[in-house]
Design a protein around this motif. Structure first.
Motif, mmCIF file in Angstrom:
data_model
loop_
_atom_site.group_PDB
_atom_site.id
_atom_site.type_symbol
_atom_site.label_atom_id
_atom_site.label_comp_id
_atom_site.label_asym_id
_atom_site.label_seq_id
_atom_site.Cartn_x
_atom_site.Cartn_y
_atom_site.Cartn_z
ATOM 1 N N ASP A 151 -0.637 3.842 10.256
ATOM 2 C CA ASP A 151 -1.443 4.918 9.688
ATOM 3 C C ASP A 151 -1.545 4.787 8.176
ATOM 4 O O ASP A 151 -2.090 5.658 7.502
ATOM 5 C CB ASP A 151 -0.889 6.291 10.078
ATOM 6 N N ARG A 152 -1.037 3.680 7.631
ATOM 7 C CA ARG A 152 -1.165 3.443 6.198
ATOM 8 C C ARG A 152 -2.567 2.993 5.870
ATOM 9 O O ARG A 152 -3.206 2.280 6.630
ATOM 10 C CB ARG A 152 -0.178 2.369 5.740
ATOM 11 N N ARG A 153 -3.024 3.392 4.722
ATOM 12 C CA ARG A 153 -4.365 3.012 4.296
ATOM 13 C C ARG A 153 -4.272 1.933 3.232
ATOM 14 O O ARG A 153 -3.298 1.852 2.505
ATOM 15 C CB ARG A 153 -5.107 4.222 3.736
ATOM 16 N N GLY A 154 -5.323 1.167 3.129
ATOM 17 C CA GLY A 154 -5.371 0.130 2.104
ATOM 18 C C GLY A 154 -5.458 0.725 0.712
ATOM 19 O O GLY A 154 -5.573 1.927 0.505
#
Length: 80
Positions: A74-77
Protein backbone atom coordinates in the motif's frame (compact mmCIF):
# COMPACT_ATOMS: atom_id res chain seq x y z
CA UNK A 1 34.96 -37.48 19.49
CA UNK A 2 32.47 -36.02 21.98
CA UNK A 3 29.23 -34.58 20.69
CA UNK A 4 28.30 -30.96 21.00
CA UNK A 5 26.43 -30.17 24.25
CA UNK A 6 23.64 -28.55 22.25
CA UNK A 7 23.13 -31.78 20.31
CA UNK A 8 22.78 -33.77 23.51
CA UNK A 9 20.38 -31.20 24.99
CA UNK A 10 18.25 -31.26 21.84
CA UNK A 11 17.99 -35.05 21.99
CA UNK A 12 17.08 -34.95 25.69
CA UNK A 13 14.29 -32.43 25.01
CA UNK A 14 12.89 -33.86 21.78
CA UNK A 15 9.24 -32.78 21.32
CA UNK A 16 8.60 -34.78 18.14
CA UNK A 17 6.05 -37.16 19.68
CA UNK A 18 4.22 -34.32 21.41
CA UNK A 19 4.08 -32.21 18.25
CA UNK A 20 2.99 -35.08 16.02
CA UNK A 21 0.30 -36.01 18.54
CA UNK A 22 -1.26 -32.56 18.19
CA UNK A 23 -2.25 -33.16 14.56
CA UNK A 24 -4.84 -35.90 13.92
CA UNK A 25 -3.38 -38.64 11.74
CA UNK A 26 -4.08 -38.14 8.05
CA UNK A 27 -4.87 -34.41 8.24
CA UNK A 28 -1.35 -33.01 7.91
CA UNK A 29 -0.33 -31.71 4.52
CA UNK A 30 3.21 -31.98 3.32
CA UNK A 31 5.04 -29.43 1.22
CA UNK A 32 4.75 -25.67 1.33
CA UNK A 33 1.63 -23.61 1.53
CA UNK A 34 0.54 -21.98 -1.69
CA UNK A 35 0.63 -25.04 -3.94
CA UNK A 36 -0.90 -22.96 -6.70
CA UNK A 37 2.15 -20.70 -6.58
CA UNK A 38 4.55 -23.58 -7.16
CA UNK A 39 2.38 -24.93 -9.98
CA UNK A 40 2.11 -21.51 -11.65
CA UNK A 41 5.84 -20.78 -11.43
CA UNK A 42 6.57 -24.29 -12.70
CA UNK A 43 4.30 -23.69 -15.68
CA UNK A 44 6.05 -20.39 -16.40
CA UNK A 45 9.41 -22.16 -16.21
CA UNK A 46 8.25 -24.84 -18.66
CA UNK A 47 7.17 -22.19 -21.16
CA UNK A 48 10.40 -20.22 -20.80
CA UNK A 49 12.51 -23.37 -21.25
CA UNK A 50 11.10 -23.71 -24.75
CA UNK A 51 13.00 -20.58 -25.75
CA UNK A 52 15.92 -20.78 -23.31
CA UNK A 53 16.70 -24.31 -22.03
CA UNK A 54 19.28 -22.93 -19.55
CA UNK A 55 16.99 -20.21 -18.16
CA UNK A 56 15.87 -19.87 -14.55
CA UNK A 57 12.42 -18.88 -13.31
CA UNK A 58 11.81 -17.68 -9.77
CA UNK A 59 8.67 -16.67 -7.94
CA UNK A 60 8.15 -12.92 -7.91
CA UNK A 61 6.05 -10.72 -5.64
CA UNK A 62 3.42 -10.57 -8.38
CA UNK A 63 3.31 -14.39 -8.49
CA UNK A 64 2.68 -14.38 -4.72
CA UNK A 65 -0.11 -11.83 -5.14
CA UNK A 66 -1.72 -13.81 -7.97
CA UNK A 67 -1.70 -16.98 -5.82
CA UNK A 68 -3.20 -15.13 -2.82
CA UNK A 69 -0.03 -15.75 -0.82
CA UNK A 70 0.79 -12.03 -0.49
CA UNK A 71 -0.97 -8.71 -0.86
CA UNK A 72 0.06 -5.69 -2.92
CA UNK A 73 2.00 -3.00 -1.10
CA UNK A 74 0.00 0.00 0.00
CA UNK A 75 3.06 2.24 -0.24
CA UNK A 76 3.02 4.87 -2.91
CA UNK A 77 5.85 5.95 -5.12
CA UNK A 78 7.69 9.24 -4.68
CA UNK A 79 5.32 10.90 -7.18
CA UNK A 80 2.49 10.29 -4.79
Amino acid sequence: MAENNRTETARDNDDKDLIEGMIPKGTAQTGTSGGALARDVGSQADMERLEDPDGTTRATKQDDINADVAVPSDRRGSNG
